[in-house]
Motif scaffolding. Structure first.
Motif, PDB file in Angstrom:
ATOM      1  N   TYR A   1       4.241   1.221  13.291  1.00 28.04           N
ATOM      2  CA  TYR A   1       2.811   1.465  13.496  1.00 28.04           C
ATOM      3  C   TYR A   1       2.049   1.567  12.172  1.00 28.04           C
ATOM      4  O   TYR A   1       1.057   0.849  11.977  1.00 28.04           O
ATOM      5  CB  TYR A   1       2.587   2.712  14.347  1.00 28.04           C
ATOM      6  CG  TYR A   1       1.122   3.048  14.506  1.00 28.04           C
ATOM      7  CD1 TYR A   1       0.313   2.335  15.390  1.00 28.04           C
ATOM      8  CD2 TYR A   1       0.532   4.060  13.745  1.00 28.04           C
ATOM      9  CE1 TYR A   1      -1.041   2.619  15.511  1.00 28.04           C
ATOM     10  CE2 TYR A   1      -0.819   4.354  13.868  1.00 28.04           C
ATOM     11  CZ  TYR A   1      -1.600   3.629  14.754  1.00 28.04           C
ATOM     12  OH  TYR A   1      -2.937   3.914  14.877  1.00 28.04           O
ATOM     13  N   PRO A   2       2.452   2.435  11.239  1.00 29.13           N
ATOM     14  CA  PRO A   2       1.705   2.489   9.971  1.00 29.13           C
ATOM     15  C   PRO A   2       1.770   1.178   9.192  1.00 29.13           C
ATOM     16  O   PRO A   2       0.799   0.789   8.528  1.00 29.13           O
ATOM     17  CB  PRO A   2       2.358   3.636   9.192  1.00 29.13           C
ATOM     18  CG  PRO A   2       3.645   3.904   9.886  1.00 29.13           C
ATOM     19  CD  PRO A   2       3.484   3.495  11.299  1.00 29.13           C
ATOM     20  N   ALA A   3       2.906   0.467   9.284  1.00 33.21           N
ATOM     21  CA  ALA A   3       3.003  -0.823   8.598  1.00 33.21           C
ATOM     22  C   ALA A   3       2.023  -1.831   9.209  1.00 33.21           C
ATOM     23  O   ALA A   3       1.398  -2.619   8.487  1.00 33.21           O
ATOM     24  CB  ALA A   3       4.428  -1.357   8.671  1.00 33.21           C
ATOM     25  N   LEU A  28       4.362  -1.385   3.236  1.00 34.46           N
ATOM     26  CA  LEU A  28       4.063  -0.054   2.709  1.00 34.46           C
ATOM     27  C   LEU A  28       5.096   0.345   1.674  1.00 34.46           C
ATOM     28  O   LEU A  28       6.246  -0.103   1.721  1.00 34.46           O
ATOM     29  CB  LEU A  28       4.086   0.982   3.833  1.00 34.46           C
ATOM     30  CG  LEU A  28       3.039   0.855   4.936  1.00 34.46           C
ATOM     31  CD1 LEU A  28       3.310   1.903   6.017  1.00 34.46           C
ATOM     32  CD2 LEU A  28       1.638   1.013   4.376  1.00 34.46           C
ATOM     33  N   ILE A  29       4.687   1.203   0.763  1.00 35.38           N
ATOM     34  CA  ILE A  29       5.641   1.966  -0.050  1.00 35.38           C
ATOM     35  C   ILE A  29       5.591   3.391   0.481  1.00 35.38           C
ATOM     36  O   ILE A  29       4.532   4.027   0.489  1.00 35.38           O
ATOM     37  CB  ILE A  29       5.295   1.918  -1.544  1.00 35.38           C
ATOM     38  CG1 ILE A  29       5.587   0.523  -2.113  1.00 35.38           C
ATOM     39  CG2 ILE A  29       6.088   2.967  -2.311  1.00 35.38           C
ATOM     40  CD1 ILE A  29       5.326   0.388  -3.596  1.00 35.38           C
ATOM     41  N   TRP A  30       6.743   3.859   0.949  1.00 36.99           N
ATOM     42  CA  TRP A  30       6.816   5.194   1.538  1.00 36.99           C
ATOM     43  C   TRP A  30       6.941   6.256   0.463  1.00 36.99           C
ATOM     44  O   TRP A  30       7.518   6.024  -0.612  1.00 36.99           O
ATOM     45  CB  TRP A  30       8.012   5.284   2.484  1.00 36.99           C
ATOM     46  CG  TRP A  30       7.903   4.373   3.651  1.00 36.99           C
ATOM     47  CD1 TRP A  30       8.516   3.151   3.811  1.00 36.99           C
ATOM     48  CD2 TRP A  30       7.107   4.572   4.820  1.00 36.99           C
ATOM     49  NE1 TRP A  30       8.153   2.593   5.010  1.00 36.99           N
ATOM     50  CE2 TRP A  30       7.289   3.434   5.646  1.00 36.99           C
ATOM     51  CE3 TRP A  30       6.257   5.594   5.249  1.00 36.99           C
ATOM     52  CZ2 TRP A  30       6.662   3.312   6.881  1.00 36.99           C
ATOM     53  CZ3 TRP A  30       5.638   5.461   6.477  1.00 36.99           C
ATOM     54  CH2 TRP A  30       5.828   4.335   7.279  1.00 36.99           C
ATOM     55  N   THR A  31       6.423   7.429   0.750  1.00 42.47           N
ATOM     56  CA  THR A  31       6.521   8.570  -0.154  1.00 42.47           C
ATOM     57  C   THR A  31       7.282   9.697   0.535  1.00 42.47           C
ATOM     58  O   THR A  31       7.541   9.657   1.742  1.00 42.47           O
ATOM     59  CB  THR A  31       5.121   9.056  -0.567  1.00 42.47           C
ATOM     60  OG1 THR A  31       4.335   9.293   0.617  1.00 42.47           O
ATOM     61  CG2 THR A  31       4.426   8.003  -1.422  1.00 42.47           C
ATOM     62  N   ARG A  76       0.848  -1.190   0.000  1.00 42.88           N
ATOM     63  CA  ARG A  76       0.000   0.000   0.000  1.00 42.88           C
ATOM     64  C   ARG A  76       0.879   1.234   0.000  1.00 42.88           C
ATOM     65  O   ARG A  76       1.855   1.316   0.759  1.00 42.88           O
ATOM     66  CB  ARG A  76      -0.908   0.020   1.236  1.00 42.88           C
ATOM     67  CG  ARG A  76      -1.955   1.130   1.174  1.00 42.88           C
ATOM     68  CD  ARG A  76      -2.877   1.098   2.377  1.00 42.88           C
ATOM     69  NE  ARG A  76      -2.235   1.639   3.571  1.00 42.88           N
ATOM     70  CZ  ARG A  76      -2.881   1.845   4.724  1.00 42.88           C
ATOM     71  NH1 ARG A  76      -4.156   1.529   4.846  1.00 42.88           N
ATOM     72  NH2 ARG A  76      -2.254   2.329   5.765  1.00 42.88           N
ATOM     73  N   ILE A  77       0.562   2.195  -0.831  1.00 46.40           N
ATOM     74  CA  ILE A  77       1.314   3.450  -0.863  1.00 46.40           C
ATOM     75  C   ILE A  77       0.875   4.316   0.313  1.00 46.40           C
ATOM     76  O   ILE A  77      -0.305   4.612   0.473  1.00 46.40           O
ATOM     77  CB  ILE A  77       1.104   4.186  -2.201  1.00 46.40           C
ATOM     78  CG1 ILE A  77       1.680   3.347  -3.356  1.00 46.40           C
ATOM     79  CG2 ILE A  77       1.771   5.557  -2.167  1.00 46.40           C
ATOM     80  CD1 ILE A  77       1.453   3.955  -4.722  1.00 46.40           C
ATOM     81  N   GLU A  78       1.848   4.701   1.139  1.00 47.42           N
ATOM     82  CA  GLU A  78       1.570   5.468   2.354  1.00 47.42           C
ATOM     83  C   GLU A  78       1.689   6.973   2.066  1.00 47.42           C
ATOM     84  O   GLU A  78       2.737   7.440   1.613  1.00 47.42           O
ATOM     85  CB  GLU A  78       2.549   5.077   3.458  1.00 47.42           C
ATOM     86  CG  GLU A  78       2.379   5.860   4.746  1.00 47.42           C
ATOM     87  CD  GLU A  78       0.988   5.697   5.340  1.00 47.42           C
ATOM     88  OE1 GLU A  78       0.354   6.749   5.588  1.00 47.42           O
ATOM     89  OE2 GLU A  78       0.536   4.546   5.529  1.00 47.42           O
TER      90      GLU A  78
END
Length: 354
Positions: free
Chosen positions: A205-207, A218-221, A178-180
């Motif tokens: 946490y976000p993962a 996640l894919i980080w931006t 998921r793109i974060e």
């Protein structure tokens, strides 16, 4: 105990290797018999030793626990058909460890300490290197502060250690990501390029929230606009759009992945057009929609080449091309494996033989 190259070596009384099912190895849960340890004090590395793997005793006031001066690396050893033990690009890991150390205000580890410790450890535990293709011996060098002091300052003392564990695949299936665009992993001027413990703690946490929704990672931006793709939680990310391999450039927010560099080197040698540049979310989504995105995959020591099967952005799941149709990433995985396991010639001097 015996001395070898000014290094104390103490062997286990009895190996635990007979307890291991090498056909069913859980990643990062089974540890080899020995570990390497060295102490930094008064400006020099001392007390080099290989000893049985065991728990550490730490002060409750240990400064690494309170202030996060902790860095690590990850590399692998492979067994060739000729029964040789092969290390893949260990000097790159040594160099990156020291870049992390400099950023975290920690002492550098000399090459001879890193490599002699690694080699002596693997000589003792060479039987732990699996022979099955797809399995390997994961190697974890790391360093942490050891001052017994809770004032905020760089520690005066440190411990450098290496332990190993036999592993299979990190991902057992193509990954769903998921793109974060809310949380951030790194920012300009920060520690994103360093392999420091805090980078990974802040991402948990976000993962975890993404995993609850059925995504592996996640894919980080980028932190400033959340418009550009940077890296994933355990790997760099690459996209093959039309006939061009595209990946974000490394910098102070993106880890300089060793597998990443290897993939780009091989791609250029094969005549594939490579672009290291900013990659926008909209560009990737549009390429998925119009059918020009042929492949997407992650690269990393643990993940190796991890095909991305599904990408989620803004609540929409996008299914990517079938894994069996992906000529480039399938070829790159086989080529890297052939080099790592000593099946194909090493024309790049990437392999160090034990």
């Amino acid at each position: 105990m015996t001395d070898t190259l000014s290094m104390q070596i103490k062997k286990v009384n009895q190996s635990r290797i007979s307890e291991v099912d090498f056909d069913n190895i859980a990643f990062g849960k089974v540890y080899s018999d020995h570990m390497f340890m060295a102490d930094y004090k008064d400006g020099e590395w001392t007390n080099l030793q290989v000893l049985p793997y065991e728990h550490l005793r730490l002060s409750p006031a240990n400064s690494a626990i309170h202030y996060g001066q902790s860095i690590f690396e990850g590399l692998k050893a492979y067994r060739s058909p000729e029964n040789e033990i092969l290390l893949f690009r260990p000097m790159d890991n040594w160099a990156r460890l020291n870049r992390s150390a400099a950023r975290m205000c920690m002492p550098e580890v000399p090459e001879e300490v890193f490599m002699s410790g690694l080699q002596e450890l693997l000589k003792l535990d060479n039987a732990w290197v699996p022979s099955k293709i797809g399995s390997s011996l994961y190697i974890r060098p790391f360093m942490f502060a050891t001052d017994e002091y809770i004032g905020i300052r760089p520690s005066d003392t440190y411990k450098f250690m290496i332990f190993t564990c036999p592993v299979g695949s990190y991902y057992s299936e193509p990954v769903r990501v998921r793109i974060e665009t809310n949380y951030s992993r790194a920012y300009t001027g920060g520690t994103g390029f360093a392999k420091c413990a805090g980078n990974y703690a802040g991402a948990l946490y976000p993962a975890k929230q993404a995993q609850k929704l059925g995504y592996h990672q996640l894919i980080w931006t980028d932190a400033s606009s959340h418009q550009y793709i940077e890296e994933s939680g355990t790997m760099n990310v690459m996209f093959l759009i039309n006939d061009t391999l595209i990946t974000a450039p490394t910098g102070d927010t993106i880890l300089d992945g060793i597998t990443r560099k290897s993939v780009l080197t091989l791609a250029r040698e094969w005549g594939v057009k490579v672009e290291e540049r900013k990659v926008s979310i909209l560009e990737v989504v549009e390429a998925i929609k119009n059918g020009t995105l042929k492949e997407a995959f992650g690269t990393g020591t643990a993940a190796t080449i991890a095909p991305i099967a599904l990408l989620n952005h803004d609540g929409v799941d996008y299914t990517l091309p079938a894994i069996e149709t992906r000529e480039f990433s399938n070829k790159i995985l086989k080529t890297l494996n052939d080099i790592r396991y000593g099946i194909a010639p090493d024309t790049h001097n990437w392999i160090t033989k034990l």
